[in-house]
Scaffold this motif. Structure first.
Motif, short mmCIF file in Angstrom:
data_model
loop_
_atom_site.label_atom_id
_atom_site.label_comp_id
_atom_site.label_asym_id
_atom_site.label_seq_id
_atom_site.Cartn_x
_atom_site.Cartn_y
_atom_site.Cartn_z
N LEU A 281 0.71 -0.96 0.06
CA LEU A 281 0.07 0.08 0.04
C LEU A 281 0.83 1.19 0.05
CD1 LEU A 281 -2.80 -0.85 2.54
CD2 LEU A 281 -2.84 -1.40 0.03
N LYS A 343 -3.39 3.14 7.00
CA LYS A 343 -3.16 3.61 5.79
C LYS A 343 -2.78 5.12 6.05
CE LYS A 343 -6.05 0.19 4.56
NZ LYS A 343 -6.49 -0.86 5.55
N LEU A 394 -3.73 0.85 -3.29
CA LEU A 394 -4.83 0.88 -2.03
C LEU A 394 -5.82 -0.35 -2.10
CD1 LEU A 394 -7.28 1.52 -4.32
CD2 LEU A 394 -7.00 3.88 -3.60
#
Length: 675
Positions: A281, A343, A394
């Motif tokens: 990610l 994230k 993502l």
């Protein structure tokens, strides 16, 4: 237009119900997605799907992972096993891993004589016509790494070329396939090098992996776990020596991947050749045309969600916020399970990210084209896409919104997320895959008061989104060149395109082959907060990537070859940034009209863009009734199919079929009722 009878089989189904273990499912999904993306959607399914849904025609491979085979028998003996047997006999493929191998043999003999562990008896599938006997090595305990080991297999290089003579596999309770070399329909693909502790028959070595011809199909059964990767393994406090197992498998990971790839090639599957692990990610970049609105959004998140240990904790995801990409702290995370990873969200209030931070997507170009579309049609600037998150890698553009309820209710109307690579992309029916670069993935939030539901049923918004994507290509610019691109809608919300090889002459399509293939689709998820629908439209379109079917630009290239022969200028390939801006412009324009007028203003355009007018289908849950498709209803978008006789004359009987209650295999002309 005549529709052909071939459906591309793009699904790999992994059973995840009773009998499986969490670890087996995790390793199976991870390894298969690593090797089969982007060519197949690797999907976890339960018994309800396998027993009740018409999955067979769209499935390339059925997988039963490790666990315990008795629950498999309880779940599927009789009707289920008859379905699986018929699927393989007619050309399907089956992969049975450890317990899945015991289950698919004619007889299972597991720990015979052990009062606590013994499981023995006949099995119905009989892909392997003999006995699967285990455990091959002693010490097995359920739900434990006791007895687990890294075991060496000797590989038949003729049967599995390209993967070497030996491979190390994780082992935990698997069996041997007794007298495997004595059956005419069986080939031994790999054998155990170490001495096993059960009678394996008259062969020179115990068969660990076998390939079995069954009718027109093929099954591979394993006693080991070629799908297990050290990346997902954890040390065991109760079994200290297990760390050595992980370490040995780590050093042999390349060989394991090559072996598993060879097994998948043996099925005839298309396997990626890069041995790519799941992409890591990357930071998410939050930008907006309206700095003040963006500041208000950030303040709202801080006020209503707040920070815990420096993290914005949403319903399922955790975000580390930063005001600069230059000051990002590297997060100390072990191997990422994407949904669980933190994230990084970079907020850009007054400027856009540096181009080096978004090399695959030009945000400045995107925003310029979005403003251009609104200016061109003399409309005030809209909301859709004016505040946007972009991520190079993502999880899922839709899940980041839809699975975080406390975040979703705070986001503004028109909030959009897009990305270059999705590692957990989602589609209809729970399909999950890795979306590679070249697929334009975007999710947009649309809000609508619940009081609007009668005049504007929200089920029809998926139709609007499909239309908007089509219009973004066909009305790409003012030249008119793009209007001839053969994009069509497959009801209710899939986007299909004519195969490049048939662009010049559709009369050359072989009998039984589909002329059109899928390049896009729409998924609409809906939540209700404060008497408002919060609808996340997740949309994907294959713009540049030719796998697994084709892409818009591949077809444009084929069209240009035809145009060149005629001395005509070519059509420039479409750009991601322009397509996204056009899609969001058309979707918002349509949505605003839809709120007041419903779907009626778009019905004619939908018919001009779809594949199905006049198509003859068989409605299986109505005694295989033959019917002609004549349209959709304006209120709920149900498919109208009118019964016809043997000469295709209407009988007067009419069916209205809803998209979520029926399964549509349009290219085989079949409609089946979902359970």
């Amino acid at each position: 237009m005549q529709l052909r009878n071939l459906v591309d089989k793009m699904n790999v189904l992994v059973y995840t119900g009773n009998g499986t273990t969490t670890d087996s499912i995790k390793h199976t999904l991870y390894s298969l997605r690593t090797l089969l993306s982007p060519y197949y959607a690797v999907i976890g399914v339960d018994s309800k799907v396998l027993l009740n849904e018409p999955w067979q025609s769209k499935t390339a491979l059925l997988v039963f992972p490790g666990g315990a085979d008795l629950p498999y028998c309880r779940q599927f003996n009789g009707e289920g096993n008859q379905k699986f047997s018929k699927f393989v006999r007619q050309g399907g493929k089956y992969l049975g891993l450890c317990a899945g191998g015991y289950y698919a043999s004619a007889r299972c003999e597991f720990e015979v004589g052990n009062k606590e562990l013994e499981v023995s008896g006949p099995r119905e599938l009989k892909f392997f016509p003999g006995i699967a006997r285990g455990t091959a090595f002693g010490g097995f305990q359920y739900k434990s790494e006791t007895g687990a080991r890294s075991t060496i297999l000797d590989v038949d290089e003729e049967a599995l070329p390209g993967c070497g003579k030996t491979v190390y596999n994780y082992y935990n309770g698997g069996g041997v396939f007794v007298d495997a070399d004595q059956f005419s329909n069986v080939e031994v693909l790999a054998t155990y090098r170490d001495q096993v502790c059960v009678d394996f028959g008259s062969g020179k070595a115990a068969a660990a992996v076998v390939g079995c011809s069954f009718g027109k199909g093929y099954a591979i059964l394993t006693g080991t776990h070629p799908e297990y990767t050290h990346l997902l393994m954890k040390k065991s406090d109760s079994v200290p020596d297990f760390e050595k197992v992980i370490s040995e498998l780590r050093t042999k990971e390349t060989e394991r991947l090559a072996f598993l790839r060879s097994l998948l090639h043996k099925f005839g599957l298309k396997v990626n050749d890069d041995s790519l692990a799941q992409p890591t990610l990357t930071p998410l970049h939050l930008t907006s045309l309206y700095p003040e609105k963006l500041q208000q959004l950030v303040k709202s998140l801080e006020t209503n969600i707040g920070y815990t240990n420096g993290l914005l904790k949403c319903t399922t995801d955790r975000f580390k916020l930063s005001l600069s990409a230059e000051n990002l702290q590297k997060l100390d995370q072990d191997f990422q399970i994407p949904e669980e990873a933190i994230k990084q969200l970079v907020i850009h209030i007054n400027s856009l990210p540096a181009r080096k931070d978004t090399p695959f997507f030009n945000l400045e170009s995107y925003y310029n084209h979005l403003k251009r579309f609104w200016t061109k049609y003399n409309h005030p600037m809209g909301d859709f896409g004016s505040t946007l998150i972009y991520g190079e890698v993502l999880t899922s553009t839709s899940s980041l919104m839809d699975k975080n309820a406390n975040l979703l209710r705070l986001l503004p109307h028109g909030f959009t997320i897009t990305g270059t690579t999705q590692v957990s992309g989602k589609g209809r029916g729970g399909n999950v895959w890795i979306n590679p670069p070249g697929v334009l993935a975007v999710s947009t939030l649309m809000k609508l008061p619940t009081s609007y539901s009668e005049r504007a049923p929200i089920v029809l918004i998926q139709y609007l989104a499909t239309l908007a994507y089509i219009e973004a290509i066909l009305r790409y610019d003012d030249s008119g060149l793009y209007s001839t691109i053969p994009l069509r809608i497959k009801w209710p919300n899939d986007i299909y395109i004519l195969k490049p090889e048939y662009v010049e002459d559709v009369s050359q399509i072989p009998q039984g082959e589909a002329a059109y293939v899928k390049v896009g689709g729409i998924l609409l998820n809906t939540n209700i907060f404060d008497e408002q629908y919060h609808m996340v439209a997740g949309c994907g379109l294959n713009v540049n990537n030719a796998a697994p079917t084709t892409s818009v630009n591949s077809v444009i290239s084929a069209i240009n070859e035809v145009r060149a022969k005629k001395g005509m200028t070519g059509i420039p390939p479409v750009e991601m940034e322009v397509v996204l801006a056009g899609f969001l412009y058309h979707l918002e324009r349509m949505f605003n009209e839809f709120k007041t007028s419903g779907f009626s203003p778009f019905l004619d355009l939908y018919y001009r863009r779809w594949l199905h007018t006049g198509q003859i289908v068989h409605i299986q849950h109505q005694n295989n009734t033959r019917a002609k498709i004549t349209g959709i209803t304006e209120d709920w978008g149900m498919l109208i199919a009118q019964e016809v006789d043997s000469e295709n004359n209407l009988t007067g009987t009419r069916f209205e079929l809803q998209p979520d209650g029926n399964s549509f295999d349009m290219f085989n002309g079949l409609i089946s009722k979902k359970s």
